[in-house]
Design a protein around this motif. Structure first.
Motif, mmCIF file in Angstrom:
data_model
loop_
_atom_site.group_PDB
_atom_site.id
_atom_site.type_symbol
_atom_site.label_atom_id
_atom_site.label_comp_id
_atom_site.label_asym_id
_atom_site.label_seq_id
_atom_site.Cartn_x
_atom_site.Cartn_y
_atom_site.Cartn_z
ATOM 1 N N GLY A 157 -7.114 -11.992 -2.655
ATOM 2 C CA GLY A 157 -5.711 -12.137 -2.260
ATOM 3 C C GLY A 157 -5.089 -10.849 -1.744
ATOM 4 N N HIS A 158 -5.669 -9.713 -2.118
ATOM 5 C CA HIS A 158 -5.103 -8.423 -1.673
ATOM 6 C C HIS A 158 -5.990 -7.788 -0.623
ATOM 7 N N THR A 159 -6.303 -8.610 0.366
ATOM 8 C CA THR A 159 -7.054 -8.228 1.554
ATOM 9 C C THR A 159 -6.200 -8.759 2.698
ATOM 10 N N ARG A 173 5.576 -7.258 3.174
ATOM 11 C CA ARG A 173 5.157 -6.274 2.173
ATOM 12 C C ARG A 173 4.739 -7.012 0.903
ATOM 13 N N CYS A 174 3.569 -6.656 0.386
ATOM 14 C CA CYS A 174 3.024 -7.324 -0.802
ATOM 15 C C CYS A 174 3.426 -6.577 -2.077
ATOM 16 N N ASN A 175 3.321 -7.253 -3.217
ATOM 17 C CA ASN A 175 3.595 -6.615 -4.519
ATOM 18 C C ASN A 175 2.687 -5.410 -4.749
ATOM 19 N N CYS A 176 1.529 -5.409 -4.098
ATOM 20 C CA CYS A 176 0.582 -4.306 -4.289
ATOM 21 C C CYS A 176 0.963 -3.100 -3.442
ATOM 22 N N GLY A 177 1.993 -3.252 -2.593
ATOM 23 C CA GLY A 177 2.466 -2.119 -1.801
ATOM 24 C C GLY A 177 2.000 -2.130 -0.357
ATOM 25 N N GLY A 180 0.734 -7.467 4.693
ATOM 26 C CA GLY A 180 -0.106 -8.508 5.280
ATOM 27 C C GLY A 180 -1.218 -9.051 4.410
ATOM 28 N N CYS A 181 -1.122 -8.886 3.081
ATOM 29 C CA CYS A 181 -2.160 -9.430 2.191
ATOM 30 C C CYS A 181 -2.199 -10.958 2.290
ATOM 31 N N ILE A 182 -3.378 -11.520 2.062
ATOM 32 C CA ILE A 182 -3.558 -12.973 2.034
ATOM 33 C C ILE A 182 -2.538 -13.610 1.080
#
Ligand SMILES: [Zn+2]
Length: 281
Positions: A157-159, A173-177, A180-182
């Protein structure tokens, strides 16, 4: 008969179950996750495990799944919504229970349960995807969870979403920073946002299915599993299981791409079942 106790630790609830050697549930319990600091939470967790074990009537092996994971250093990571993040939970819980406790990420436990007696039963290599509030993943190869050197295998999911359209690029922007993460394209909330953005249910579902086909083609190119099992809230949409497999050949780099995509068989129970199954029957 060997009894296996599984614990599915989440941000809002702790689910506990005891399975017998046939995989049948003996006991099931659900309690709220305590949020009064680590020491209290650890006490509550250990007390619940011992009490469920007492109800089952015999000593149990203990397996546990949770968000994030336990790194090589023994500390919990990426479990932000639990009171255990950053703590040496494995060591401390083992001391309280006087036995080894096996840990897995919750998506990995889900895949294990589905691979052993769920939608992926009988398949050699199973990839499991959870499409819920977030997007998680895990792999089981011949009945064993692949954890990986950095305890991160299957965390797909974080790709970035492959082959983004101009209107998708660079992605939210994703929670991981990162961007465009899946997860930002394939989660339940992402599907909801797409429906609002396009203002047309059918178009939104078609775009979502295409995104999912792109995201799964990445898994097929890397791992080429025998089956992909889908869990989480989005997995309840029947049309995914016919439409997404049809789109796979468009993106997979092979002359055939007939990977079956199936809905999880155990629903919400797969986490606690998979946690218990971290120990053999
Ligand atoms: Zn991310």
């Amino acid at each position: 008969m060997a009894l296996r106790l599984g614990v599915d630790l989440g941000g809002s609830k702790i689910e506990l179950a005891v399975l017998d050697s046939q995989g049948k549930e003996r006991v099931r319990r659900r309690v709220p996750t305590p949020h009064w600091g680590y020491d209290v939470a650890l006490d509550v967790l250990a007390a619940q495990i011992l009490s469920v074990e007492q109800e089952a009537g015999a000593r149990c092996s203990v397996g546990m799944c949770m968000p994030g994971g336990v790194s090589a250093s023994g500390r919990v990571f990426n479990a932000y919504n639990t009171p255990f993040n950053g703590r040496a939970l494995k060591r401390d819980l083992e001391a309280r229970l006087s036995r080894e406790v096996r840990f897995a990420n919750d998506a990995k436990a889900f895949v294990l349960s589905e691979a052993i007696d769920g939608a992926g039963a009988g398949a050699g290599v199973v990839f499991g995807a959870i499409l819920g509030t977030g997007v998680g993943g895990g792999m089981v190869v011949h009945g064993k969870v692949l954890t990986g050197r950095n305890a991160i295998s299957g965390e797909w999911g974080h790709t970035p979403l492959p082959w983004m359209l101009p209107e998708e690029y660079p992605g939210p922007r994703c929670n991981c920073g990162r961007l465009g993460c899946i997860e930002q394209f394939c989660s339940g909330p992402a599907l909801q946002a797409l429906k609002e953005e396009l203002g047309n249910e059918e178009l939104a579902l078609e775009r979502y299915e295409d995104r999912l086909a792109r995201a799964f083609s990445l898994v097929v190119n890397f791992l080429d599993p025998d089956i992909i099992v889908v869990g989480g809230g989005v997995s309840n949409m029947d049309r995914l299981y016919t439409n997404v497999p049809r789109l796979l050949p468009k993106y997979v780099y092979s002359d055939s791409a007939d990977t079956p995509i199936r809905r999880a068989a155990h629903g919400d129970a797969s986490g606690v079942r998979g946690a218990a199954m971290l120990w053999p029957a």
